[in-house]
Design a protein around this motif. Sequence first.
Motif, PDB file in Angstrom:
ATOM      1  N   ASP A 106      45.064  49.013  30.944  1.00 24.32           N
ATOM      2  CA  ASP A 106      43.863  48.619  31.679  1.00 24.32           C
ATOM      3  C   ASP A 106      43.276  47.310  31.162  1.00 24.32           C
ATOM      4  O   ASP A 106      42.960  47.178  29.971  1.00 24.32           O
ATOM      5  N   TRP A 107      43.094  46.362  32.092  1.00 23.84           N
ATOM      6  CA  TRP A 107      42.546  45.053  31.758  1.00 23.84           C
ATOM      7  C   TRP A 107      41.659  44.588  32.923  1.00 23.84           C
ATOM      8  O   TRP A 107      41.730  45.131  34.016  1.00 23.84           O
ATOM      9  N   VAL A 108      40.849  43.569  32.671  1.00 22.72           N
ATOM     10  CA  VAL A 108      40.007  43.027  33.729  1.00 22.72           C
ATOM     11  C   VAL A 108      40.063  41.505  33.704  1.00 22.72           C
ATOM     12  O   VAL A 108      40.275  40.878  32.659  1.00 22.72           O
ATOM     13  N   LEU A 109      39.869  40.922  34.872  1.00 17.99           N
ATOM     14  CA  LEU A 109      39.709  39.483  35.020  1.00 17.99           C
ATOM     15  C   LEU A 109      38.264  39.202  35.424  1.00 17.99           C
ATOM     16  O   LEU A 109      37.809  39.655  36.480  1.00 17.99           O
ATOM     17  N   VAL A 110      37.532  38.507  34.570  1.00 11.10           N
ATOM     18  CA  VAL A 110      36.118  38.202  34.794  1.00 11.10           C
ATOM     19  C   VAL A 110      36.015  36.786  35.345  1.00 11.10           C
ATOM     20  O   VAL A 110      36.494  35.820  34.732  1.00 11.10           O
ATOM     21  N   ALA A 111      35.351  36.646  36.501  1.00 14.22           N
ATOM     22  CA  ALA A 111      35.349  35.373  37.229  1.00 14.22           C
ATOM     23  C   ALA A 111      34.343  34.357  36.698  1.00 14.22           C
ATOM     24  O   ALA A 111      34.553  33.153  36.809  1.00 14.22           O
ATOM     25  N   ASN A 112      33.216  34.798  36.153  1.00 18.24           N
ATOM     26  CA  ASN A 112      32.173  33.901  35.644  1.00 18.24           C
ATOM     27  C   ASN A 112      31.670  32.913  36.708  1.00 18.24           C
ATOM     28  O   ASN A 112      31.261  31.796  36.384  1.00 18.24           O
ATOM     29  N   PHE A 113      31.675  33.341  37.964  1.00 17.48           N
ATOM     30  CA  PHE A 113      31.284  32.429  39.042  1.00 17.48           C
ATOM     31  C   PHE A 113      29.823  32.005  38.928  1.00 17.48           C
ATOM     32  O   PHE A 113      29.461  30.880  39.285  1.00 17.48           O
ATOM     33  N   GLY A 114      28.967  32.896  38.445  1.00 22.50           N
ATOM     34  CA  GLY A 114      27.546  32.596  38.349  1.00 22.50           C
ATOM     35  C   GLY A 114      27.159  31.815  37.113  1.00 22.50           C
ATOM     36  O   GLY A 114      25.997  31.447  36.951  1.00 22.50           O
TER      37      GLY A 114
END
Length: 406
Positions: A106-114
């Motif tokens: 399990d992993w995640v990709l964090v976009a940091n768009f804000g």
Amino acid sequence: MLFCLCACLDEPTESSPDFLPMDDSVYPYANLPRIVIETENFAGIRDRETEIPSRLQIYGKDAPESEVYELTVRGRGNSSFKMPKYGMKLEFKDKVSLFGMPADRDWVLVANFGDKTHLRNYMMTRLSEWLGARYTPRCKFVEVYLNRQYVGLYLFFESIKVAKHRVNILENDTTFLFEKENDKKIDDPYFRTYLDIPFHVKSPKNPSEESIDLLREHLSDFEYLMIHGGTYTPGTLEKWVDMDDFLPYYWVQEFSKNEDGNFGRSIYMTWQKGGKIHFGPLWDFDISFGNESYKRNRGCEGWYIRQIRWFRDFFKDSLALDEVVRYWEENRETFRALADSVPLYRSIISDALKNEYRRWPIMSNTENWALKDPYEDYDEAVQTMLDWMEMRFDWIENNLSVETIR
């Protein structure tokens, strides 16, 4: 550079099982790993529930640097999933070790768009590690291609879960990893405490009603004690809360004025029957360090985290208050050093930022709720954050005493 694109663009990816095609002619190599994902039948990611069968491969500068992995992909995030560039949850078929991190599925990709600096979540992990937090999710800056389209600069993160190399607690019916939820989105299984605060149980999986009741009753008893004056007795808080975990957790949240950390969401805790409540790990800092959603929260002045819900009552305990003041005094240089490290962190992503803002030219944009302030360029966005951090540090230094923090 073109990888297999001429031969494979109009063919199913199954015809080339050893690699996934990637075209970086518009978005060239930027000294970061490239994660290439293709969903089954090029299906779009439309929600946070549907797990889409997919394949993933990691590219270096000139060639693939991993095998093709099988996994499922779905959307992730609360309000952030509604942004044009959104996060993703990755669940691999088998455990994989990526970028030197311990193997897991399990992993995640964090976009940091804000966060127009793309640095706030990364800075949180540095500060958490420096302060010796029990567990800090590991992460790595990457660029992502989804279904043969460049989608931008991301942070590849360990997801928060119970595992030997992550949140290392027992997996049984009397040991818990749980998260403070927001009323706008409450994931099952969840419960509400004496103060009607919702918490989502992440571990154990599929807990029984008896197990949930055990945790609910413990937290409700704690809340009842706080509300009815128990924490006025010096030393009471330490009987319920592990202060070694709470002190760094509190100060990272307070120093950054993290909006979610103000008992909003993404507040993680663990508890084992017969033991103390442990705060952590820290998570979700895109709306912090002056980037808060509401203008009233953005100023560098004022105590923030300590003013609401549980944290407000914690400060009624004079011994706990003494410990909070002492902790800052002993670790002030660590907090000061964070701003000094920003040029180094920025250098890691400097080339990728050119690709990111070619794909998402949002520096002066304020149309999305997450894009709070317009900037002329990236330098201004970073300098604005650094100025805020310096003023925040100075304000704490000038106002830190048992009398003023109470």
